[in-house]
Write a protein that holds these residues in place. Structure first.
Motif, PDB file in Angstrom:
ATOM      1  N   SER A 258     -22.179   4.732  61.747  1.00  0.00           N
ATOM      2  CA  SER A 258     -20.582   5.185  61.530  1.00  0.00           C
ATOM      3  C   SER A 258     -20.602   6.612  61.925  1.00  0.00           C
ATOM      4  O   SER A 258     -21.850   7.241  61.643  1.00  0.00           O
ATOM      5  CB  SER A 258     -20.161   4.818  60.343  1.00  0.00           C
TER       6      SER A 258
ATOM      7  N   PRO B  73     -19.507   4.449  65.409  1.00  0.00           N
ATOM      8  CA  PRO B  73     -18.138   4.644  65.746  1.00  0.00           C
ATOM      9  C   PRO B  73     -17.070   5.435  64.666  1.00  0.00           C
ATOM     10  O   PRO B  73     -17.420   5.517  63.754  1.00  0.00           O
ATOM     11  CB  PRO B  73     -17.377   3.186  65.718  1.00  0.00           C
TER      12      PRO B  73
ATOM     13  N   THR C 152     -17.330 -12.605  60.179  1.00  0.00           N
ATOM     14  CA  THR C 152     -15.929 -12.591  59.717  1.00  0.00           C
ATOM     15  C   THR C 152     -15.311 -11.305  59.913  1.00  0.00           C
ATOM     16  O   THR C 152     -14.123 -11.193  59.753  1.00  0.00           O
ATOM     17  CB  THR C 152     -15.919 -13.001  58.243  1.00  0.00           C
TER      18      THR C 152
ATOM     19  N   TYR D  78     -18.825   5.733  50.817  1.00  0.00           N
ATOM     20  CA  TYR D  78     -18.886   5.108  52.047  1.00  0.00           C
ATOM     21  C   TYR D  78     -19.993   5.901  53.083  1.00  0.00           C
ATOM     22  O   TYR D  78     -20.909   5.357  53.589  1.00  0.00           O
ATOM     23  CB  TYR D  78     -17.703   4.703  52.651  1.00  0.00           C
TER      24      TYR D  78
ATOM     25  N   PRO E 193     -20.643  -3.092  53.464  1.00  0.00           N
ATOM     26  CA  PRO E 193     -19.754  -2.730  52.458  1.00  0.00           C
ATOM     27  C   PRO E 193     -18.710  -1.750  52.973  1.00  0.00           C
ATOM     28  O   PRO E 193     -19.068  -0.867  53.399  1.00  0.00           O
ATOM     29  CB  PRO E 193     -20.225  -2.269  51.118  1.00  0.00           C
TER      30      PRO E 193
ATOM     31  N   SER F 119      -9.901  -0.389  58.234  1.00  0.00           N
ATOM     32  CA  SER F 119      -9.800   0.781  59.020  1.00  0.00           C
ATOM     33  C   SER F 119      -8.225   0.763  59.481  1.00  0.00           C
ATOM     34  O   SER F 119      -8.085   1.711  60.266  1.00  0.00           O
ATOM     35  CB  SER F 119     -10.817   0.581  59.948  1.00  0.00           C
TER      36      SER F 119
ATOM     37  N   ARG G 173     -20.939 -14.548  54.385  1.00  0.00           N
ATOM     38  CA  ARG G 173     -21.181 -14.791  52.999  1.00  0.00           C
ATOM     39  C   ARG G 173     -20.941 -16.039  52.151  1.00  0.00           C
ATOM     40  O   ARG G 173     -21.614 -16.563  51.525  1.00  0.00           O
ATOM     41  CB  ARG G 173     -20.294 -13.706  52.111  1.00  0.00           C
TER      42      ARG G 173
ATOM     43  N   LYS H 119     -23.560   4.760  54.684  1.00  0.00           N
ATOM     44  CA  LYS H 119     -23.854   4.669  56.209  1.00  0.00           C
ATOM     45  C   LYS H 119     -25.116   5.617  56.460  1.00  0.00           C
ATOM     46  O   LYS H 119     -25.855   5.223  57.426  1.00  0.00           O
ATOM     47  CB  LYS H 119     -22.661   5.113  57.114  1.00  0.00           C
TER      48      LYS H 119
HETATM   49  P1  NAP Z   1     -14.857  -5.728  58.248  1.00  0.00           P
HETATM   50  O1  NAP Z   1     -13.894  -6.302  59.081  1.00  0.00           O
HETATM   51  O2  NAP Z   1     -14.346  -5.285  56.587  1.00  0.00           O
HETATM   52  O3  NAP Z   1     -16.315  -6.256  58.298  1.00  0.00           O
HETATM   53  C1  NAP Z   1     -17.257  -6.022  57.119  1.00  0.00           C
HETATM   54  C2  NAP Z   1     -18.269  -7.211  57.322  1.00  0.00           C
HETATM   55  O4  NAP Z   1     -19.301  -6.885  56.376  1.00  0.00           O
HETATM   56  C3  NAP Z   1     -17.416  -8.533  56.580  1.00  0.00           C
HETATM   57  O5  NAP Z   1     -17.835  -9.667  57.674  1.00  0.00           O
HETATM   58  C4  NAP Z   1     -18.205  -8.621  55.424  1.00  0.00           C
HETATM   59  O6  NAP Z   1     -18.179 -10.014  54.941  1.00  0.00           O
HETATM   60  C5  NAP Z   1     -19.550  -8.138  55.517  1.00  0.00           C
HETATM   61  N1  NAP Z   1     -20.012  -7.674  54.447  1.00  0.00           N
HETATM   62  C6  NAP Z   1     -19.488  -6.937  53.411  1.00  0.00           C
HETATM   63  N2  NAP Z   1     -20.547  -6.940  52.415  1.00  0.00           N
HETATM   64  C7  NAP Z   1     -21.498  -7.673  52.643  1.00  0.00           C
HETATM   65  C8  NAP Z   1     -22.425  -8.343  51.818  1.00  0.00           C
HETATM   66  N3  NAP Z   1     -22.769  -7.706  50.521  1.00  0.00           N
HETATM   67  N4  NAP Z   1     -23.036  -9.268  52.367  1.00  0.00           N
HETATM   68  C9  NAP Z   1     -22.822  -9.832  53.517  1.00  0.00           C
HETATM   69  N5  NAP Z   1     -22.092  -9.304  54.369  1.00  0.00           N
HETATM   70  C10 NAP Z   1     -21.187  -8.342  53.875  1.00  0.00           C
HETATM   71  O7  NAP Z   1     -15.148  -4.139  58.483  1.00  0.00           O
HETATM   72  P2  NAP Z   1     -15.412  -3.687  60.174  1.00  0.00           P
HETATM   73  O8  NAP Z   1     -14.444  -2.628  60.311  1.00  0.00           O
HETATM   74  O9  NAP Z   1     -15.570  -4.902  60.967  1.00  0.00           O
HETATM   75  O10 NAP Z   1     -16.845  -3.011  59.929  1.00  0.00           O
HETATM   76  C11 NAP Z   1     -17.874  -3.484  60.464  1.00  0.00           C
HETATM   77  C12 NAP Z   1     -19.230  -2.516  60.290  1.00  0.00           C
HETATM   78  O11 NAP Z   1     -18.684  -1.518  61.219  1.00  0.00           O
HETATM   79  C13 NAP Z   1     -19.460  -1.905  59.123  1.00  0.00           C
HETATM   80  O12 NAP Z   1     -20.863  -1.633  59.253  1.00  0.00           O
HETATM   81  C14 NAP Z   1     -18.899  -0.560  58.903  1.00  0.00           C
HETATM   82  O13 NAP Z   1     -19.468   0.392  58.212  1.00  0.00           O
HETATM   83  C15 NAP Z   1     -18.999  -0.146  60.528  1.00  0.00           C
HETATM   84  N6  NAP Z   1     -17.973   0.952  61.032  1.00  0.00           N
HETATM   85  C16 NAP Z   1     -16.584   0.450  60.726  1.00  0.00           C
HETATM   86  C17 NAP Z   1     -15.353   1.425  61.235  1.00  0.00           C
HETATM   87  C18 NAP Z   1     -13.949   1.080  61.071  1.00  0.00           C
HETATM   88  O14 NAP Z   1     -13.448   2.059  61.470  1.00  0.00           O
HETATM   89  N7  NAP Z   1     -13.542  -0.227  61.142  1.00  0.00           N
HETATM   90  C19 NAP Z   1     -16.021   2.643  61.678  1.00  0.00           C
HETATM   91  C20 NAP Z   1     -17.176   2.833  61.775  1.00  0.00           C
HETATM   92  C21 NAP Z   1     -18.083   1.876  61.483  1.00  0.00           C
HETATM   93  P3  NAP Z   1     -16.976 -10.876  54.048  1.00  0.00           P
HETATM   94  O15 NAP Z   1     -16.152 -11.214  55.165  1.00  0.00           O
HETATM   95  O16 NAP Z   1     -17.543 -12.007  53.492  1.00  0.00           O
HETATM   96  O17 NAP Z   1     -16.389  -9.528  53.191  1.00  0.00           O
END
Ligand code: NAP
Length: 340
Positions: free
Chosen positions: A123, A183, A11, A154, A83, A198, A34, A158
């Motif tokens: 990250s 990233p 998602t 956070y 998370p 983000s 989830r 990570k």
């Molecule tokens: P996002 O859209 O919020 O996606 C996070 C995903 O993790 C969602 O599918 C969420 O599910 C799932 N999740 C969170 N807690 C969970 C749990 N306890 N059990 C199962 N699933 C869970 O964020 P995103 O930006 O795509 O981030 C994805 C990844 O990239 C993460 O690991 C984040 O740390 C990393 N990242 C992001 C950025 C950024 O700037 N966006 C930068 C560096 C690294 P639900 O939909 O059910 O909440």
């Protein structure tokens, strides 16, 4: 190269783009969510590939349920779920424990299913934080200092999750080749109103939530390019153990505002601030505004991230920051998330 790959957290913002790119390259996808009842139909509608090409499994980071089924038949895993929140949790363990336990759980079930390549979405938060300097450049050899009092929950989550994964793979990984993608702040188009925290800096500038820009900034990278780097990490042989920073340039909030002012119509950009906040005002603003409190230590800092390793080893490139910012803004406007 194609087969079946498990993408966790289907998602999510990055995972959604990754699934799109992997499907286009011929991979079959298993993805975890989830709440399957809530998410499955939307994923099928978005990707149009129910059946063999896309299967959805219910699995939580803190429970074993569903992980064996999700991994069955997969040779590759992209572990993206973790998370992420714009708010600082009251208890840092609310982030740290699911990030670490979820990564180790994903690894254990991947190994049991015979997965050979495991790519973790780590990250820059695991690389660049917990240092005193006001301006510096990080590379893949840097690690965030989790003992520094200014390191956020956070960033701790990570760092601890990536270190735990690497330790586990070294001790018990067997044939698993582990690679991490690290990233910086991910921008670019969003395709649903349930988007990653983000993109909030762009959203806040567009909807006038920030009267003037505080002196904070972040490295910016496009979600399409982050997904592309994951694909390269899944498909390229001979990179076991590697870490790849995914980053474009560091941009201050005022730089984001300037890109929005010059790239959008005057009507679309009418609430975007044109001026920077004086330092005293920024300190106060970040103290009283809960959305900014977690980044108060960023005031005045410049953290450059060197992405030349991904460029050299994987031939990866990121598009211009301007394109990422403007595509992000236009998608928020088109979705009606931001009223102009
Ligand atoms: P996002 O859209 O919020 O996606 C996070 C995903 O993790 C969602 O599918 C969420 O599910 C799932 N999740 C969170 N807690 C969970 C749990 N306890 N059990 C199962 N699933 C869970 O964020 P995103 O930006 O795509 O981030 C994805 C990844 O990239 C993460 O690991 C984040 O740390 C990393 N990242 C992001 C950025 C950024 O700037 N966006 C930068 C560096 C690294 P639900 O939909 O059910 O909440």
């Amino acid at each position: 190269m194609a087969g079946t790959v498990l993408v966790t957290g289907g998602t999510g913002y990055i995972a959604g783009e990754l699934i799109k790119q992997l499907l286009a390259k011929g991979w079959n996808i298993h993805t975890t969510v989830r709440d399957k009842a809530k998410s499955e139909a939307g994923l099928f509608e978005r990707f149009g590939q129910p059946g063999e090409r896309l299967k959805v499994f219910q699995a939580e980071l803190m429970s074993d349920d569903g992980w064996a089924q999700a991994n069955a038949g997969c040779t590759h895993v992209a572990h993206v779920a973790s998370p992420l929140s714009a708010q600082t949790p009251k208890d840092e363990n609310d982030m740290i424990v699911p990030a670490r336990e979820g990564t180790l759980r994903a690894l254990r079930f991947a190994k049991a299913a015979g997965v050979t390549r495991f790519v973790q979405t780590s990250s820059i938060a695991a690389v660049a934080y917990g240092r005193g300097d006001m301006e510096y450049t990080v590379t893949e050899s840097d690690w965030t200092d989790v003992s520094d009092p200014d390191t956020t929950p956070y960033a701790k989550s990570k760092t601890i999750a990536e270190r735990a994964a690497r330790d586990w793979v070294a001790a018990e990984g067997g044939d698993i080749e582990f690679v991490s993608v690290n990233p910086v702040l991910v921008l670019g188009p969003v395709d649903s109103a349930d988007f990653s925290p983000s993109v909030q800096p762009v959203q806040m500038l567009l909807n006038g939530k920030v009267p003037r820009t505080p002196d904070i900034g972040f490295g910016v990278v496009d979600t399409r390019d982050v997904a592309d780097l994951h694909v390269r990490c899944l498909e390229t042989p001979g990179i076991a153990g590697e870490r790849f920073i995914a980053a474009g340039k560091f941009m201050k909030m005022i730089d984001l505002a300037n890109v929005l002012q010059s790239g959008l119509t005057p009507q679309e950009a009418r609430k975007v601030p044109a001026k920077a906040m004086p330092g005293w005002m920024a300190s106060l603003f970040m103290l009283v505004n809960s959305e900014f409190r977690s980044v108060k230590n960023e005031l005045g800092r410049v953290r450059h991230s060197d992405a030349s390793h991904a460029e050299k080893v994987l031939g990866w490139k990121t598009r211009s920051e301007e394109e990422s910012v403007l595509d992000c803004a236009r998608s928020l406007i088109d979705l009606g998330v931001v009223k102009v």
